[in-house]
Design an enzyme around this catalytic site. Structure first.
Site, short mmCIF file in Angstrom:
data_model
loop_
_atom_site.label_atom_id
_atom_site.label_comp_id
_atom_site.label_asym_id
_atom_site.label_seq_id
_atom_site.Cartn_x
_atom_site.Cartn_y
_atom_site.Cartn_z
N HIS A 34 0.84 -1.22 0.00
CA HIS A 34 0.00 0.00 0.00
C HIS A 34 0.87 1.26 0.00
CE1 HIS A 34 -3.98 -1.85 0.19
NE2 HIS A 34 -3.40 -2.80 0.93
N THR A 35 1.99 1.15 -0.65
CA THR A 35 2.86 2.33 -0.82
C THR A 35 2.84 2.82 -2.27
OG1 THR A 35 4.66 0.77 -1.15
CG2 THR A 35 4.52 1.79 1.02
N ASP A 36 2.35 1.97 -3.19
CA ASP A 36 2.55 2.33 -4.62
C ASP A 36 1.63 3.44 -5.10
OD1 ASP A 36 0.23 0.74 -4.79
OD2 ASP A 36 0.89 -0.32 -6.60
N SER A 125 -6.40 -14.93 -5.27
CA SER A 125 -5.45 -15.23 -4.21
C SER A 125 -4.62 -14.02 -3.82
CB SER A 125 -4.49 -16.32 -4.68
OG SER A 125 -3.84 -15.88 -5.86
N SER A 128 -2.25 -11.52 -8.15
CA SER A 128 -2.42 -10.73 -9.38
C SER A 128 -2.78 -11.53 -10.61
CB SER A 128 -1.15 -9.91 -9.66
OG SER A 128 -1.07 -8.87 -8.77
N ASP A 175 1.67 -4.15 -9.51
CA ASP A 175 1.41 -5.50 -10.04
C ASP A 175 1.82 -5.59 -11.50
OD1 ASP A 175 0.27 -5.59 -7.57
OD2 ASP A 175 -1.79 -5.70 -8.29
N TYR A 225 -10.31 -1.03 -0.61
CA TYR A 225 -9.05 -0.57 -1.22
C TYR A 225 -9.19 0.89 -1.62
CZ TYR A 225 -5.03 -0.48 -4.39
OH TYR A 225 -3.84 -0.17 -5.00
C1 GLA Z 1 -3.06 -4.35 -5.03
C2 GLA Z 1 -2.88 -3.23 -6.05
C3 GLA Z 1 -1.44 -2.69 -6.05
C4 GLA Z 1 -1.00 -2.34 -4.62
C5 GLA Z 1 -1.32 -3.47 -3.65
C6 GLA Z 1 -1.05 -3.09 -2.21
O1 GLA Z 1 -2.29 -5.46 -5.39
O2 GLA Z 1 -3.21 -3.68 -7.33
O3 GLA Z 1 -1.34 -1.60 -6.90
O4 GLA Z 1 -1.58 -1.15 -4.20
O5 GLA Z 1 -2.67 -3.90 -3.74
O6 GLA Z 1 0.30 -2.90 -1.99
#
Ligand code: GLA
Length: 389
Positions: A34-36, A125, A128, A175, A225
């Site tokens: 949750h940094t992106d 899961s 991605s 991802d 989210y």
């Molecule tokens: C999901 C989102 C990513 C990222 C993560 C948390 O996978 O698709 O962009 O924000 O959550 O790190």
């Protein structure tokens, strides 16, 4: 497996014409969660599990989609003259969204295609699988239509664009970047504020990366989210009144502590604290790994989980049970939730000779606490999306 998929393709769509094959991996994030979307750092890697695809260009504007994983869905159909997300389109909204994005970005797609996929990523899961289908379609489109001047980073950005603007998921770039740019035996240290990146070899002598899948259905995940994103955006605008920053990733822990009172709500303060501390933790984690200190890397993974549990509140009972039980097991160097959270998976680094016991111990406690089983995967780090030779 390639021959089997080609036979299946011919059975579903009829033989003839030129078939092309592609592969796109899944990904796991080692640290930096949750940094992106907060201008911070992430440290994901591509996996050797992923999505295989067989494609054939058509001469008309039709697109047809078949997934070996969802035979009951049958052959889904779309058309280049009708590129809109549709409920009944199911998983084919991903490839259609990718086609739409290429056209939005000014590229010419002058005919449709038939597409058959087979995925080895467990569904829902948090590894991605959707970004994997996006990236698979992107590398296929680039190749099938001879599109030039689109780099692997562009493709990652196209995938994020499709998620954001076609599928309505407000995700960051991690991802797609990991899947498009992945490199065997390396993780990618990516600064999401400017897309600068470097590869970091993952040398885990005598250890394995083990993924535990909670099998919790995500349900509310996507709306939560987007809610976390919004909380961080509000916290950022409050902080910007007192300090000159572009993103939460610009702050050190000390700077955050000095200015945090500008955030007028305790919950938002914790959300921002996670974003700031997790970013700094990720930088430190990559640094210690460079010096071969896997033990410290593992401790930082554990700290990441605690922050996601207490400050960001995206774990839940299932992921907490998996991680807290992992911490008790022998030979565990570090364990944390990975991906968006609210279900999905955990990632653990486990000494090789302790893996069997780890799976038994964590699996037993998980089933008796939660009421259903978790699945475990010992994974390898693989290459990014491309032609499946
Ligand atoms: C999901 C989102 C990513 C990222 C993560 C948390 O996978 O698709 O962009 O924000 O959550 O790190």
């Amino acid at each position: 497996m390639k021959q089997e998929l080609i036979s299946k393709f011919n059975e579903i769509y009829g033989a003839g014409g030129e078939l092309r094959t592609y592969f796109a991996p899944g990904r796991v994030n080692l640290i930096g969660e949750h940094t992106d979307y907060n201008g911070g750092h992430v440290f994901p890697c591509a996996l050797t599990i992923g999505t295989y695809g067989v494609f054939r260009k058509r001469t008309d504007s039709k697109m047809r989609f078949y997934s070996v994983n969802f035979p009951d869905a049958g052959v889904l159909e779309g058309d280049l003259n009708d590129l809109k997300p549709k409920k009944e389109a199911g998983w084919s909204n991903y490839p259609v969204g990718m086609v739409w994005t290429f056209i939005e970005k000014g590229h010419k797609i002058d005919a449709g295609f038939d597409m058959l996929i087979y995925g080895t990523i467990p569904d829902a899961s948090g590894l991605s699988s959707s970004a994997s289908v996006h990236m698979l379609t992107a590398v296929a489109i680039r190749d099938l239509y001879g599109i030039e001047g689109v780099s692997n980073i562009d493709i990652a950005l196209f995938g994020q664009y499709a998620e954001n603007h076609f599928n309505g998921v407000n995700c960051g770039i991690m991802d797609q970047f990991a899947i498009s740019m992945g490199k065997k035996d390396n993780a990618i240290y990516l600064d999401t504020s400017n897309l600068e990146y470097e590869y970091a070899p993952i040398k885990l002598d005598g250890m394995k990366i083990v993924i535990a899948c909670s099998n919790k259905k995500r349900g509310l995940g996507d709306s939560k989210y987007n809610e976390r994103r919004a909380e961080c955006e509000t916290a950022l605008s409050e902080l910007q009144k007192v300090v000159d920053i572009k993103t939460l990733g610009d702050l050190t822990e000390e700077e955050f502590e000095a200015h945090k009172d500008a955030i007028k709500d305790e919950v938002r303060q914790r959300r921002a604290r996670h974003a700031v501390y997790e970013n700094q933790r990720t930088k430190r984690a990559v640094e210690v790994l460079k010096h071969g200190d896997v033990e410290e890397f593992g401790r930082l993974m554990n700290a990441s989980h605690i922050s996601l549990r207490d400050d960001y509140e995206v774990t839940g009972k299932e992921l907490d049970t998996l991680v807290e039980e992992a911490w008790k097991a022998d030979g565990v160097v570090g364990s944390r939730m990975t991906g968006a959270g609210f279900g999905g998976c955990t990632v653990s680094i486990v000494k090789t000779d302790c893996v069997d016991n780890f799976i038994r111990q964590v699996g037993t406690v998980y089933e008796s606490t939660i009421g259903y089983k978790a699945d475990f995967y010992v994974v390898e780090i693989g290459d990014g999306a491309g032609i499946w030779e």
